[in-house]
Design an enzyme around this catalytic site. Structure first.
Site, PDB file in Angstrom:
ATOM      1  N   ASP A 118      -1.745   4.789  28.576  1.00 49.93           N
ATOM      2  CA  ASP A 118      -2.837   3.883  28.216  1.00 49.93           C
ATOM      3  C   ASP A 118      -2.644   3.213  26.861  1.00 49.93           C
ATOM      4  O   ASP A 118      -3.145   2.112  26.627  1.00 49.93           O
ATOM      5  CB  ASP A 118      -4.163   4.660  28.168  1.00 49.93           C
ATOM      6  CG  ASP A 118      -4.710   4.966  29.557  1.00 49.93           C
ATOM      7  OD1 ASP A 118      -4.020   4.647  30.550  1.00 49.93           O
ATOM      8  OD2 ASP A 118      -5.818   5.530  29.652  1.00 49.93           O
ATOM      9  N   ALA A 177      -3.220   6.383  35.689  1.00 48.25           N
ATOM     10  CA  ALA A 177      -2.344   7.555  35.633  1.00 48.25           C
ATOM     11  C   ALA A 177      -0.917   7.289  36.140  1.00 48.25           C
ATOM     12  O   ALA A 177       0.049   7.706  35.494  1.00 48.25           O
ATOM     13  CB  ALA A 177      -2.989   8.712  36.388  1.00 48.25           C
ATOM     14  N   GLU A 225     -17.894   5.510  41.190  1.00 47.20           N
ATOM     15  CA  GLU A 225     -17.825   6.905  41.629  1.00 47.20           C
ATOM     16  C   GLU A 225     -18.961   7.722  41.012  1.00 47.20           C
ATOM     17  O   GLU A 225     -19.598   8.535  41.676  1.00 47.20           O
ATOM     18  CB  GLU A 225     -16.461   7.508  41.261  1.00 47.20           C
ATOM     19  CG  GLU A 225     -15.351   6.892  42.082  1.00 47.20           C
ATOM     20  CD  GLU A 225     -13.996   7.573  41.908  1.00 47.20           C
ATOM     21  OE1 GLU A 225     -13.792   8.244  40.876  1.00 47.20           O
ATOM     22  OE2 GLU A 225     -13.156   7.419  42.803  1.00 47.20           O
ATOM     23  N   VAL A 249      -3.111  14.368  15.382  1.00 42.35           N
ATOM     24  CA  VAL A 249      -2.161  13.483  14.702  1.00 42.35           C
ATOM     25  C   VAL A 249      -2.961  12.454  13.913  1.00 42.35           C
ATOM     26  O   VAL A 249      -3.809  11.750  14.469  1.00 42.35           O
ATOM     27  CB  VAL A 249      -1.228  12.792  15.720  1.00 42.35           C
ATOM     28  CG1 VAL A 249      -0.301  11.810  15.021  1.00 42.35           C
ATOM     29  CG2 VAL A 249      -0.421  13.842  16.473  1.00 42.35           C
TER      30      VAL A 249
END
Ligand SMILES: Cc1cc2nc3c(=O)[nH]c(=O)nc-3n(C[C@H](O)[C@H](O)[C@H](O)COP(=O)(O)OP(=O)(O)OC[C@H]3O[C@@H](n4cnc5c(N)ncnc54)[C@H](O)[C@@H]3O)c2cc1C
Length: 395
Positions: free
Chosen positions: A274, A289, A143, A52
């Protein structure tokens, strides 16, 4: 309704496990799922693979690389991109972790530098090749740091007998004086101790000002030199937000009405996930999420209700908690007042991430890979797949 889903990629990506692709645990196909397969049973939904390039809000047209698409209702959910905070050259000189290509590139860099270090006779150069700086002590940085340390100490130490892994230096830096800002203080301390136990050096309360071939220049005049810089310093709204003539909030996010998720001043266009910022931005919802999923569910219900002349309650976000793992037997999780860490937190983390993966096959294969890694300390995806001479930090 007829739904057209437009994405430049033909797959849905489970971003929370990207760091496991970068650290050789998982294969890209295990965390990505074809969109057409997801939509197969939705007879009134079709997929169009296209980028887009713009949106004509007044003319109700989406402009794409594959032609324009007319719409009655528009839902913008283009997500976010890495935020380099205007630091020049940082995008070229650092690695990021927002898509599969970047995860492949990062894994390749780690393994390539081990190969080069194994062949290197100059001890200084060998040490440089084995130095990693991770900027951003949020869940992604923590992480990745934990998983990188385990890859090196559990797996690569056996693959590369010619390398003394005590020479490896992994530094995790953050502007805050702690890691994992969204978590309660005791959980942050647990995470910091777990990282230090894995040999990760914490440089807290430092601000990155500049980047060069040798590493990072800090605002206090200090330096953080590393052959591999991994930037996990934050995200901002996807560039599509810049192409819209609509109100914007922090991180370039599109401002939407907090009750309806409609763009300010529009009744036919919504933004979720987001790329959207609810309300005036005084307490924006995090770019996570569950916020994106709940926003999607709300807008779908709202459009259906509007079309059938019914009313719908205002959007309200239900916090489902947050979690991060630092590696084997180490994780932190909090849901409201409930806080869990250590082995129980780690089991909870494994379970939640497994059930959130799309596709039964992916769940089974990921479970097998995790079990293999756990019992044999072996990670199968130790593959150099993107041998690109122009990798970040090299040019
Ligand atoms: C490494 C990492 C770890 C994370 N870990 C967690 C976690 O543990 N827990 C958690 O809750 N959240 C986590 N997140 C955040 C979470 O992934 C996001 O909040 C969530 O994916 C946002 O969903 P979204 O639909 O808004 O955007 P996305 O999931 O990013 O989807 C946006 C889609 O839009 C497409 N797109 C963008 N621009 C265009 C364009 N111009 N043309 C066509 N298509 C376009 C993209 O290809 C993409 O498919 C993590 C994110 C990252 C990067």
């Amino acid at each position: 309704v007829d739904v057209t889903l437009v994405d430049r990629d033909n797959y849905h990506l489970f971003q929370p496990l990207l760091y496991q692709v970068a650290t050789s645990v998982l294969d890209p196909s295990q965390i990505a799922y074809p969109i057409r397969a997801i939509l197969r049973r939705c007879r009134n939904a079709k997929f169009k693979m296209a980028a887009v390039t713009g949106i004509d809000l007044d003319g109700r047209r989406v402009l794409t690389s594959q032609g324009d698409i007319a719409y009655d209702r528009l839902v913008i959910a283009a997500g976010s991109v890495t935020n380099y905070f205007g630091i020049k050259g940082l995008d070229r000189r650092s690695f990021a972790l927002k898509n599969l290509g970047q995860a492949d590139l990062l894994r390749t860099r780690i393994l390539e530098h081990f190969e080069r270090a194994a062949a290197e006779s100059d001890p200084e150069e060998r040490r440089r090749l084995l130095s990693f700086a991770i900027v951003g002590g949020g869940p992604t940085g923590v992480e990745f740091a934990g998983a990188l340390s385990e890859l090196i100490h559990h797996v690569l130490s056996r693959d590369f007998p010619e390398i003394d892994v005590t020479q490896v230096r992994i530094v995790l830096a953050d502007t805050q004086d702690h890691v994992l800002t969204p978590f309660a203080r005791p959980l942050r301390r647990v995470a910091q101790r777990a990282l230090e136990a894995k040999g990760v050096v914490l440089r807290l309360g430092v601000m990155v000002k500049d980047v060069d071939r040798a590493g990072l220049q800090l605002a206090d005049g200090g330096r953080l030199d590393a052959a591999t810089v991994v930037w996990m310093g934050g995200v901002r709204a996807a560039p599509l937000a810049d192409a819209l003539n609509s109100e914007r909030g922090a991180q370039g996010r599109i401002r939407v009405d907090a009750r309806s998720l409609r763009l300010i001043g529009r009744d036919d266009a919504y933004a979720i996930g987001d790329i959207a910022q609810l309300g005036d931005g005084s307490s924006p919802l995090p770019m996570l999420a569950p916020v994106a999923i709940q926003g999607g569910q709300h807008v779908a219900a709202r459009i259906a209700a509007e079309l059938s002349g019914q009313s719908v309650a205002a959007f309200s976000y239900r916090d489902k908690g947050t979690m991060a793992t630092i590696g084997r037997h180490a994780a932190v999780a909090q849901v409201g007042r409930i806080r869990v860490s250590g082995f129980v937190g780690w089991l909870a983390w494994l379970f939640v991430h497994l059930i959130l993966l799309v596709g039964f096959r992916s769940r089974i294969i990921v479970l097998i890979n995790w079990a293999w890694d756990y019992f044999f300390r072996d990670r199968p995806v130790r593959l150099i797949t993107v041998p690109d001479p122009k990798q970040p930090g090299e040019g």
